[in-house]
Design a protein around this motif. Structure first.
Motif, PDB file in Angstrom:
ATOM      1  N   PRO A 137       0.830  -1.209   0.000  1.00  0.00           N
ATOM      2  CA  PRO A 137       0.000   0.000   0.000  1.00  0.00           C
ATOM      3  C   PRO A 137       0.865   1.260   0.000  1.00  0.00           C
ATOM      4  CG  PRO A 137      -0.870  -1.606   1.553  1.00  0.00           C
ATOM      5  CD  PRO A 137       0.443  -2.150   1.075  1.00  0.00           C
ATOM      6  N   LEU A 138       0.574   2.144  -0.936  1.00  0.00           N
ATOM      7  CA  LEU A 138       1.268   3.425  -1.082  1.00  0.00           C
ATOM      8  C   LEU A 138       2.732   3.272  -1.495  1.00  0.00           C
ATOM      9  CD1 LEU A 138      -0.203   5.336   2.028  1.00  0.00           C
ATOM     10  CD2 LEU A 138      -1.080   5.289  -0.323  1.00  0.00           C
ATOM     11  N   ARG A 139       3.121   2.122  -2.035  1.00  0.00           N
ATOM     12  CA  ARG A 139       4.492   1.912  -2.492  1.00  0.00           C
ATOM     13  C   ARG A 139       4.484   1.248  -3.866  1.00  0.00           C
ATOM     14  NH1 ARG A 139       8.418   2.013   1.612  1.00  0.00           N
ATOM     15  NH2 ARG A 139       9.905   2.152  -0.121  1.00  0.00           N
ATOM     16  N   LEU A 140       5.136   1.895  -4.826  1.00  0.00           N
ATOM     17  CA  LEU A 140       5.314   1.357  -6.169  1.00  0.00           C
ATOM     18  C   LEU A 140       6.803   1.173  -6.413  1.00  0.00           C
ATOM     19  CD1 LEU A 140       3.005   3.831  -8.160  1.00  0.00           C
ATOM     20  CD2 LEU A 140       2.317   1.720  -7.008  1.00  0.00           C
ATOM     21  N   VAL A 141       7.180   0.062  -7.031  1.00  0.00           N
ATOM     22  CA  VAL A 141       8.595  -0.167  -7.316  1.00  0.00           C
ATOM     23  C   VAL A 141       8.750  -0.877  -8.657  1.00  0.00           C
ATOM     24  CG1 VAL A 141       9.326  -0.288  -4.891  1.00  0.00           C
ATOM     25  CG2 VAL A 141       8.672  -2.384  -6.093  1.00  0.00           C
ATOM     26  N   ARG A 142       9.941  -0.744  -9.215  1.00  0.00           N
ATOM     27  CA  ARG A 142      10.374  -1.596 -10.322  1.00  0.00           C
ATOM     28  C   ARG A 142      11.864  -1.862 -10.113  1.00  0.00           C
ATOM     29  NH1 ARG A 142       9.554   2.553 -15.389  1.00  0.00           N
ATOM     30  NH2 ARG A 142      11.055   4.166 -14.801  1.00  0.00           N
ATOM     31  N   ARG A 143      12.297  -2.998 -10.633  1.00  0.00           N
ATOM     32  CA  ARG A 143      13.677  -3.398 -10.414  1.00  0.00           C
ATOM     33  C   ARG A 143      14.487  -3.153 -11.673  1.00  0.00           C
ATOM     34  NH1 ARG A 143      15.757  -9.541  -9.418  1.00  0.00           N
ATOM     35  NH2 ARG A 143      17.993  -9.057  -9.396  1.00  0.00           N
ATOM     36  N   ILE A 144      15.637  -2.517 -11.500  1.00  0.00           N
ATOM     37  CA  ILE A 144      16.583  -2.303 -12.594  1.00  0.00           C
ATOM     38  C   ILE A 144      17.874  -3.013 -12.179  1.00  0.00           C
ATOM     39  CG2 ILE A 144      17.763  -0.594 -14.040  1.00  0.00           C
ATOM     40  CD1 ILE A 144      15.592   1.423 -13.086  1.00  0.00           C
ATOM     41  N   GLY A 145      17.943  -4.308 -12.453  1.00  0.00           N
ATOM     42  CA  GLY A 145      19.089  -5.099 -12.033  1.00  0.00           C
ATOM     43  C   GLY A 145      19.232  -5.088 -10.521  1.00  0.00           C
ATOM     44  N   PRO A 146      20.372  -4.605 -10.001  1.00  0.00           N
ATOM     45  CA  PRO A 146      20.618  -4.633  -8.561  1.00  0.00           C
ATOM     46  C   PRO A 146      20.113  -3.407  -7.811  1.00  0.00           C
ATOM     47  CG  PRO A 146      22.615  -4.014  -9.703  1.00  0.00           C
ATOM     48  CD  PRO A 146      21.572  -4.225 -10.766  1.00  0.00           C
ATOM     49  N   VAL A 147      19.225  -2.632  -8.424  1.00  0.00           N
ATOM     50  CA  VAL A 147      18.702  -1.439  -7.752  1.00  0.00           C
ATOM     51  C   VAL A 147      17.205  -1.350  -8.003  1.00  0.00           C
ATOM     52  CG1 VAL A 147      19.115   0.121  -9.695  1.00  0.00           C
ATOM     53  CG2 VAL A 147      19.089   1.044  -7.388  1.00  0.00           C
ATOM     54  N   LEU A 148      16.479  -0.834  -7.010  1.00  0.00           N
ATOM     55  CA  LEU A 148      15.060  -0.560  -7.167  1.00  0.00           C
ATOM     56  C   LEU A 148      14.856   0.912  -7.437  1.00  0.00           C
ATOM     57  CD1 LEU A 148      13.354  -2.449  -4.189  1.00  0.00           C
ATOM     58  CD2 LEU A 148      13.490  -3.196  -6.568  1.00  0.00           C
ATOM     59  N   GLN A 149      13.881   1.206  -8.286  1.00  0.00           N
ATOM     60  CA  GLN A 149      13.392   2.570  -8.427  1.00  0.00           C
ATOM     61  C   GLN A 149      11.973   2.572  -7.904  1.00  0.00           C
ATOM     62  OE1 GLN A 149      12.741   4.010 -12.416  1.00  0.00           O
ATOM     63  NE2 GLN A 149      12.949   6.149 -11.824  1.00  0.00           N
ATOM     64  N   GLY A 150      11.624   3.574  -7.123  1.00  0.00           N
ATOM     65  CA  GLY A 150      10.306   3.560  -6.517  1.00  0.00           C
ATOM     66  C   GLY A 150       9.604   4.896  -6.496  1.00  0.00           C
ATOM     67  N   ILE A 151       8.297   4.826  -6.290  1.00  0.00           N
ATOM     68  CA  ILE A 151       7.466   5.982  -5.981  1.00  0.00           C
ATOM     69  C   ILE A 151       6.770   5.656  -4.671  1.00  0.00           C
ATOM     70  CG2 ILE A 151       5.558   7.473  -6.687  1.00  0.00           C
ATOM     71  CD1 ILE A 151       6.108   6.601  -9.592  1.00  0.00           C
ATOM     72  N   ALA A 152       7.137   6.372  -3.616  1.00  0.00           N
ATOM     73  CA  ALA A 152       6.510   6.182  -2.308  1.00  0.00           C
ATOM     74  C   ALA A 152       5.499   7.291  -2.084  1.00  0.00           C
ATOM     75  CB  ALA A 152       7.563   6.194  -1.202  1.00  0.00           C
ATOM     76  N   LEU A 153       4.330   6.918  -1.633  1.00  0.00           N
ATOM     77  CA  LEU A 153       3.299   7.894  -1.282  1.00  0.00           C
ATOM     78  C   LEU A 153       3.337   7.990   0.241  1.00  0.00           C
ATOM     79  CD1 LEU A 153       0.687   6.450  -3.791  1.00  0.00           C
ATOM     80  CD2 LEU A 153       2.344   8.312  -4.165  1.00  0.00           C
ATOM     81  N   ASP A 154       4.309   8.761   0.699  1.00  0.00           N
ATOM     82  CA  ASP A 154       4.757   8.773   2.089  1.00  0.00           C
ATOM     83  C   ASP A 154       3.728   9.465   2.985  1.00  0.00           C
ATOM     84  OD1 ASP A 154       6.717   7.944   3.800  1.00  0.00           O
ATOM     85  OD2 ASP A 154       8.002   9.692   3.523  1.00  0.00           O
TER      86      ASP A 154
END
Length: 222
Positions: free
Chosen positions: A27-44
């Motif tokens: 909930p309120l967290r979106l992520v995608r994986r780019i190899g050994p790192v995550l990129q995310g959008i947090a709805l903090d």
């Protein structure tokens, strides 16, 4: 939450619909994986819990860590530079504009996945800016800028990161370094050793993917 307010579930779904390259992770967290790192959008969530701060961030999977961090976080801001929260009662009204501005303000693309080179360039920009502004040394981020490309097999970017580590560690004020700092020479030696063991780094990445239940999130080719 007042009548007419959006729920956490609907807010998460709306942001996921606006940024389909990301997976709904929690909930309120979106992520995608780019190899050994995550990129995310947090709805903090705000302290009161009645609003949220849209926040773009990354998280390196190359260190064992109990949570997914908001590394190099960039919160949605007004033109004045003030961070902007969105009330759940105003979400429907302002969401389209928030999606657009979040895309414009994020230093890394929230559409097409950024490359490893672009991610590492942002790490370099971030740690240099902190040093230039006299902020506490970005030790973890410098380590990430070395170990992420090392885990991805990008020796050119790894060497650039090691060069940056040598450069910045010379000017970091000793009084502002983390407690337990092992000293510049020892730290650089340990960092180079870790970067040279890609197999061990990959085991850490795999372990973190399973620990944080990231197996099924969107994964972008390197």
């Amino acid at each position: 939450m007042s009548r007419g307010s959006a729920s956490k579930k609907s807010v998460t779904s709306d942001w996921a619909g606006a940024f389909p390259g990301f997976s709904k992770w929690r909930p309120l967290r979106l992520v995608r994986r780019i190899g050994p790192v995550l990129q995310g959008i947090a709805l903090d969530l705000s302290t009161a819990g009645d609003s949220y701060f849209p926040t773009a961030h990354v998280h390196a999977l190359t260190r064992e860590f109990p949570v997914v961090t908001l590394t190099m976080s960039r919160r949605l801001s007004r033109s004045s530079g003030i961070q902007e929260s969105i009330g759940f009662d105003r979400h429907e009204e302002v969401r389209l504009d928030a999606f657009r501005r979040m895309s414009e303000q994020s230093p890394l693309s929230l559409g097409d996945p950024p490359s490893i080179e672009e991610v590492i360039e942002e790490y370099h920009r971030f740690v240099r800016e902190r040093a230039e502004c006299g902020l506490p040394p970005a030790v973890s981020e410098v380590e990430d800028a070395v170990l992420v490309p090392a885990a991805a097999g990008r020796l050119d970017l790894t060497e650039r990161g090691l060069g940056l580590a040598e450069e910045l560690s010379e000017i970091w004020p000793a009084a502002r370094l983390p407690l337990g700092w092992v000293g510049r020479d020892c730290w650089l030696q340990q960092l180079r050793h870790s970067a040279g063991n890609s197999q061990a780094l990959q085991l850490i990445v795999d372990g973190q993917v399973h620990k944080h239940k990231l197996v099924s999130v969107n994964s972008c080719p390197l």
